[in-house]
Design an enzyme around this catalytic site. Structure first.
Site, PDB file in Angstrom:
ATOM      1  N   LYS A 165       0.670  -1.255   0.061  1.00  0.00           N
ATOM      2  CA  LYS A 165      -0.062   0.000  -0.062  1.00  0.00           C
ATOM      3  C   LYS A 165       0.789   1.279  -0.050  1.00  0.00           C
ATOM      4  CE  LYS A 165      -4.110  -1.851   2.813  1.00  0.00           C
ATOM      5  NZ  LYS A 165      -5.011  -1.446   1.589  1.00  0.00           N
ATOM      6  N   ARG A 216     -10.512 -11.258   1.827  1.00  0.00           N
ATOM      7  CA  ARG A 216     -11.429 -12.405   1.505  1.00  0.00           C
ATOM      8  C   ARG A 216     -10.682 -13.663   1.616  1.00  0.00           C
ATOM      9  NH1 ARG A 216     -11.692  -8.950  -4.155  1.00  0.00           N
ATOM     10  NH2 ARG A 216     -11.317  -7.362  -2.734  1.00  0.00           N
TER      11      ARG A 216
END
Ligand code: BES
Ligand code: MN
Ligand code: ZN
Length: 499
Positions: free
Chosen positions: A279, A353
């Site tokens: 990120k 996920r």
């Protein structure tokens, strides 16, 4: 802070401040306010006549009693239009007034169950809202600050009932409010904790303490056991970090038979750097809160153990860091999830996920009749709904409606998102059964569609709290930092299902 309910006359209470409510655009108030006003030689009514007190929502006016009342101050708080009053407005107004009084150095505060009987709010509910507002509004996280705070703390908070009969009713609401607020504060604490103080192992330890305190069953799987169970997606995320993953299982059982009536699953990424798909560094520190879903689920279990609903609840929190270590998963890698489905990794930053896939398979295998998962899953959900509303996705309209209703009672706003099958297209892979992310567009939905692959037809709701898990400022009963969303929604949901 000690919160209690007594039967007395509020005008006769000795405290740093007594808090009374006024509505916007109504006739001069009667009852308690009138009694207090006459002790103050008409000061409150005069301020109303002069227009300084308008009753606008969250407007606060301090009147000093200068010895005319046993209390040092009267805080007059605006509750807005009488017909528009809600539990959440009560929470917010009480929070704002409590913070101001703390700032002024008040150590004890007394009030009534503000808003009782107005806009159909029953006394018990009003007392619950007042309690939650006070406790949540005064929340602070100072564990790592060694210098002294600028203000003291309100140590005593009293809700005054008009009669002994009313006291018993308010007391019930106050107890429930305290349990709700304590659980929410616990979730805030965990998510506010820096990642070096909230590793997967510490998260598991925290769960053990909670289980011990409230009599929940606990089981924590170590990596060896995860391997045996085939949790390749969770282990894949964990392999970039030096901190071993933990798979936390809590059970609240009202009875030994009947199986798992509902499973709560919470994302427990104790730090999300993005992994190899790293990120940008701006605001990366906020990713210490990427376990807010897991924290909420855990904290809700603590509240449920005290409120004792008549159904069985399982909570599962897959906990790991997402770091770009030398053995980290890479874009293009293929992982095999529990149950055998293969997943092509496109972005290692779509890690939530992956760990949820194995957790969902686990609760499905455990025979869960319903599943609700909570996760700071996608920036896309934040973009779609802003920062005061979580997204709900699922395969059962009935369960979605129940979750939204439970949230509405809690003042935790939730909006349903579409799950058209066209969105599944984006998750198709050329090299594995499925890939872990699609394009930027509809990112919150494609993430939910990914999760849907692992729940089959068990009624399931996924709550994306990426926009709501932290607040960038004080706002009503929210404080800066972790919000504790959706602890109170989950508790309400389970209580509703049990009824
Ligand atoms: N934990 C993040 C989502 C997030 C971002 C939550 C900001 C709260 C605040 C999640 O793991 C993530 O990185 N999601 C990616 C998914 C993408 C790679 C498909 C995102 O939203 O960018
Ligand atoms: Mn991520
Ligand atoms: Zn994440």
């Amino acid at each position: 802070m000690d919160i209690k309910v007594i039967a007395d006359n509020i005008a006769e209470i000795e405290a740093g401040a007594i808090v009374v409510g006024v509505f916007d655009g109504t006739e001069p108030p009667g009852g308690d306010v009138a009694a207090i006003d006459s002790a103050l030689d008409g000061a409150v009514l005069r301020l109303i006549a002069q227009g300084e007190i308008k009753g606008k929502l969250n407007e606060i006016t301090l009147v000093h009693s200068l010895g005319r009342l046993p209390a040092d101050r009267v805080a007059v708080v605006g509750l807005g239009k009488q017909s528009e009053l809600s539990m959440d407005k009560i929470r917010g107004a009480v929070a704002e007034v409590c913070r101001l009084l703390r700032q002024k150095g008040c150590v004890s505060v007394a009030t009534t169950a503000l808003g009782v009987g107005v806009a159909g709010i029953p006394p018990e509910t009003a007392a619950q809202a007042v309690t939650e507002g006070a406790q949540l509004g005064l929340y602070s996280f100072r564990r790592h600050i060694t210098r002294e705070a600028e203000h003291g703390e309100i140590r005593e908070f009293t809700i005054v009932a008009a009669s002994e009969a009313e006291r018993a009713v308010l007391e019930r609401g106050c107890i429930k409010g305290r349990i709700m607020a304590e659980a929410t504060s616990r979730a805030r604490d965990m998510a506010n904790e820096p990642a070096n103080y909230m590793t997967p192992a510490i998260m598991a330890e925290t769960a053990r303490e909670l289980a011990g305190k409230y009599g929940l069953e606990i089981n924590v799987l170590e990596q060896e056991q995860m391997k045996e169970m085939g949790m390749g997606a969770l282990l894949g995320v964990a392999q970039g970090s030096q901190e071993p993953a933990r798979f936390i299982i809590l059970n609240y059982r009202c009875s030994d038979d009947g199986g798992v009536d509902i499973a709560l699953v919470g994302k427990g990424i104790t730090f999300d750097s993005g992994g190899i798909s790293i990120k940008p560094s701006e605001k990366m520190e906020e990713m210490k809160g990427d376990m807010a879903g897991g924290a909420a689920v855990m904290a809700a279990m603590g509240a449920l153990a005290q409120l004792k609903p008549g159904i069985n609840v399982m909570a599962v929190i897959p906990a790991t860091e997402n770091l770009p270590g030398g053995s980290a998963i890479k874009p293009g890698d293929v992982l095999t999830a529990m149950g055998g489905k293969t997943i092509e990794i496109i972005s290692t930053d779509a890690e939530g996920r992956l760990i949820l896939a194995d957790a969902l398979s686990y609760v499905k295998n455990a025979g869960a009749k319903r599943i609700v998962d909570v996760a700071t899953l996608t920036g896309a959900c934040h973009v779609a709904l802003g920062d005061f509303c979580s997204g709900a996705f699922g395969n059962s309209q009935e369960l979605i409606d129940r979750v939204i209703a439970a949230g509405s009672k809690a003042g935790e706003l939730i909006w349903p998102m579409p799950m058209y099958e066209q969105y599944k297209e984006q998750n198709k892979s050329d090299v594995a059964d499925i890939k872990n992310c699609g394009s930027r567009y509809g990112g919150a939905i494609t993430a939910a569609q990914f999760l849907a692959e692992f729940v089959g037809d068990t009624p399931w709701v996924h709550l994306d709290i990426a926009g709501t898990f932290i607040s960038d400022k004080e706002k009503g009963y929210l404080t800066k930092g972790a919000t504790g969303v959706p602890v109170r929604t989950l508790v309400n949901l389970v209580l509703d299902l049990a009824d």
